[in-house]
Design an enzyme around this catalytic site. Sequence first.
Site, PDB file in Angstrom:
ATOM      1  N   LYS A  78       0.801  -1.140   0.046  1.00 37.41           N
ATOM      2  CA  LYS A  78      -0.029  -0.001  -0.155  1.00 37.41           C
ATOM      3  C   LYS A  78       0.841   1.201   0.011  1.00 37.41           C
ATOM      4  O   LYS A  78       1.652   1.351   0.834  1.00 37.41           O
ATOM      5  CB  LYS A  78      -0.861  -0.017   1.274  1.00 37.41           C
ATOM      6  CG  LYS A  78      -1.961   0.912   1.489  1.00 37.41           C
ATOM      7  CD  LYS A  78      -2.922   0.867   2.665  1.00 37.41           C
ATOM      8  CE  LYS A  78      -3.850   1.864   2.663  1.00 37.41           C
ATOM      9  NZ  LYS A  78      -4.887   1.874   3.885  1.00 37.41           N
ATOM     10  N   SER A 153      -9.840   1.856   2.903  1.00 38.37           N
ATOM     11  CA  SER A 153      -8.869   2.737   2.260  1.00 38.37           C
ATOM     12  C   SER A 153      -7.867   1.851   1.588  1.00 38.37           C
ATOM     13  O   SER A 153      -7.509   2.378   0.524  1.00 38.37           O
ATOM     14  CB  SER A 153      -8.183   3.586   3.179  1.00 38.37           C
ATOM     15  OG  SER A 153      -7.306   2.808   4.135  1.00 38.37           O
ATOM     16  N   SER A 177      -9.842  -0.735   7.113  1.00 40.19           N
ATOM     17  CA  SER A 177      -9.337  -0.297   5.811  1.00 40.19           C
ATOM     18  C   SER A 177      -8.507  -1.659   5.232  1.00 40.19           C
ATOM     19  O   SER A 177      -8.108  -1.765   4.108  1.00 40.19           O
ATOM     20  CB  SER A 177      -8.533   0.810   5.876  1.00 40.19           C
ATOM     21  OG  SER A 177      -9.000   2.018   5.939  1.00 40.19           O
TER      22      SER A 177
END
Lengths: 485, 477, 95
Positions: A78, A153, A177
């Site tokens: 990420k 997210s 997330s």
Amino acid sequence: MELHQLTIHELQKLIRSKEVNSSEIVKSVFKRIDAVEGSVHAYITLMKEHAFEEAAKADRCIREGNIRALTGIPVALKDIVCTKGFLTTCGSRILHNFIPPYDATVVDKLKEAGAVFTGKTNMDEFAMGSSTETSYFGITKNPWALDRIPGGSSGGSAAAVAADECIASIGSDTGGSIRQPAALCGVVGMKPTYGRVSRYGLIAFASSLDQIGPFTKDVEDCAIMMNVIAGHDPRESTSVPLDVPDYTAFLSRGIDSFKVGIPKEYFIEGIDPEITEAMRGAMKAIEGLGATCVEISLPHTEYCLAVYYIIAPAEASSNLARYDGVKYGFRADDCKGLLDMYKKTRSAGFGAEVKRRIMIGTYALSSGYYDAYYKKASQVRALIKRDFEEAWKHCDVILTPTTPTPAFKIGEKMDDPLQMYLSDIFTISTNLAGIPGISVPCGFTRQGLPIGAQFLAGHFEEGKLIQIGAAFEKHANAKQRRPNL
Amino acid sequence: MAYEPVIGLEIHAQLLTKSKIFCSCSTLFGAEPNSHTCAICMGMPGVLPVLNRTVVEYTIKMALATNCAINESCNFARKNYFYPDLPKGYQISQYAQPLSEHGYVDIEQNEGRKRIGITRIHMEEDAGKMIHDEHMPSSYIDLNRTGVPLIEIVSEPDMRSSEEASAYLKRLHEILVYLEICDGNMEEGSFRCDANVSIRPRGENAFGTRTELKNMNSFRNVQRALDYEIKRQQYILESGQAVIQETRLWDDSQGVTLSMRGKEEAHDYRYFPDPDLVPIVIDESWVAEVRKNLPELPLEKRERFMRDYQLPSYDAGVLTSSRVLADYFENVANLSGKPKAASNWVMGDILRFLNEEKREIKECPILPQSLAEMIQLIENGTISGKMAKDIIEEMYRTGKPPKTVIEEKGMVQITDEAALAKTIAGVLAANTAQVEQYRGGKEKLFGYFVGQVMKATKGKANPQLINDLLKKMLTAS
Amino acid sequence: MKITKEEVEYVAHLARLDFSEEEKVKFTSQLNDILMYMDKLNEADTAGIEPMSHAIALQNAFREDTVKDSLSHELSLSNAPEARGPFFRVPKVIE
């Protein structure tokens, strides 16, 4: 089956038996990326050249018989974890050009284990969002339905695993997330206990809630990833100095005598009926595996969202003060003096959702409101944690839906922040209490959208989650489906 | 109307740790700009702080030395504000739960001892430095100082004059330096002082409106700024106006305090506990450990010197003004067994030599053993006090022990009675007129004969012996 | 109304953010909705409850006082939007 479709443990077998090497796997993954990335957009930055160099190094190690936990395995990160020498944007314009001079601890550990990084995945700006729509770098699509969001997210990391654009990936979870996008993309996602995986090098959203965890194609891979990334880090004061068990040892233990708590407050109005149905199926399956389902109560559940949306923005408002156009990142042009530079830079550098949360957080901490908001929320947080402590007296793990609905349409909730916040309703209590949680695929809606089941356990009991997750997925994944891209 | 000033001081002292408070960068002063910086102290995205244990230890030291209560548990909070020398946009400091509270120090005034309360002592990180361009609308930032550990010592508003404030400031400075936890350098900013000042009619209990004074970078300036500000406030009140609560900067060149006028923000620091740091729990055994290693403090030492060495208060004060000087004196006193003589030599010649060359006592070329030896040589009559004056200068210049100097210069005192009697006889023979007068009752002339004998022996004769022999020989015949 | 437009302006200044008139109106309304929702917390009885600041109760995490290499000033300044010599450069505070 093609190499990019396989799991870590399947590829490891092939590597150990010298049937394939890392270069072949990386080649297969990048071929897949070339084919589908245009429609999925899981990545912000691809590290293709670097990946092939690392694959070549991994192949030398393989030839020398020096094979570690992730030798030669393509892993995506990420874009919230710092990578030395590689762009790290956190999905924001304000960091659109930021190249960290250091590696996050999790990056160190993955490198040490032999992983090959494919790239940095897309995310909601500063991890603030539940749909990956707030990224400065465009929207990531759900591989199962390209007109839908992948969750957020960590939407890019979830979509990359679901679309076979990597073998496993790293995400971060502040209020769901990892688990929410894992559920919406039909993959496994774990948020470990707070303090179990180092946050050093994880760009902070809400420091007391943030935690790094893996996305994988199955629970066994989750255990393998956890073995690599978990552990005490002297560079983090909140890192827990405890030994880490071998998580793969929990894979085949079964759940014969498990008591599985079903919190009555989680089966509320507003849940998609197909999700409720899937949950009923999950309970039945679990009981079929020898466990008992018991009703439990988490009485302060109704306050979770309010507590979260005070504490997380308050911490964020402070964590994001460093983006001021002075030391790194974006700075606005044509500034008249320092104050103007600050305001122009931050107003143009942050997107609407980030600004909204900075505003809420600044307000909640400001003079005269601290007690009513931040202090009150911190007190209720203690009650929420206490609810779970009470629950563990009655059960080993808790089962809930991961999300109230399957993946929603792109743009559907962008103008209604409260509705967007409600999609985290089942995941945020975990972060508030600091306990671990895992989302495991639990079937599909009639439209073919993935559904996730969430298991929760007490502090440092990730092993139990691996245990029940592994047992459960054998049942639920009876008929393996793949997104049609 | 008679007014009474009310003064409280906030002191920031940089701690003498090797590394910064939350990262491993060096704290050394004077490095190339932005070279003692890393991802952590520059506030890069993703970094986390880890507390330097020595910072806690030093703060406990200061708390104990100033009679503060040490809180069993304390924590760090974030003080949020924007400024380019503050890379994270917040300063990590202590707020609701400081390390220590409720202490005091005693200061000595003409009217006697006065106790000044200490509200709290807490740990925090220093900010960087801004350098403003004279010619361009730009400022430059150096983050080397960012993250250097500080303690903030907040006093109660207990001081009633600039002299008291100055005495308190000196007392704290002395303690910090004694503890070896701060170098006390005001010019380099490792010891900084802000003051809160108000005035009120004498006899009034309520406080007046206060101003905060900043930018006073020497002891002298603190006192000058306070004196100026007290007069300014008095003038305002006497002309029927009201003092405005504000921050004022001391302007050294003009000798005035100036309002920052609107450059200040309304303070809304949005303090909250720093989630990246965990509580610090200081148990009794830790406190006991630190206490055990606490050096004797200046005031205790002063009292002991007066008591054990029978020194006057003034001597004790000078000799304990620094720990190294006090140690030097004690060595000399103990080795020579003559504390008062040791005090005289150290305070007189030694400090004068050092002052002339602006050297520190630790750089003194005369070792305590050498000085003690010299004192003993005077005591046993080997040299005279007058000779010693020359010898010590040579010792300071060369670093040689007294015996070597004496040998090299052939300066041994004449203690041979026969030889001296012969010299005296010569002197008397050459001054028959004076001898007559002396014997005739002009006894004041005795000093003259002593001088003549000293001259004849080039000062090498033992004065006591001269006295005895002279008396005998003048009254004889 | 939980928060007025003037308060939004004050908070925006504290956070060093600037909004257009239109954005201010929109934000005021959205923040009001969110803060109204937060009122729910007043229903929870928190008498005598210590505020929780950490999920896991740890204490005394220290490092030893040792110096390690800093970044070179080139690397320290490598991401700077504006630098001059060994310094970061910013516009002056306008008085």
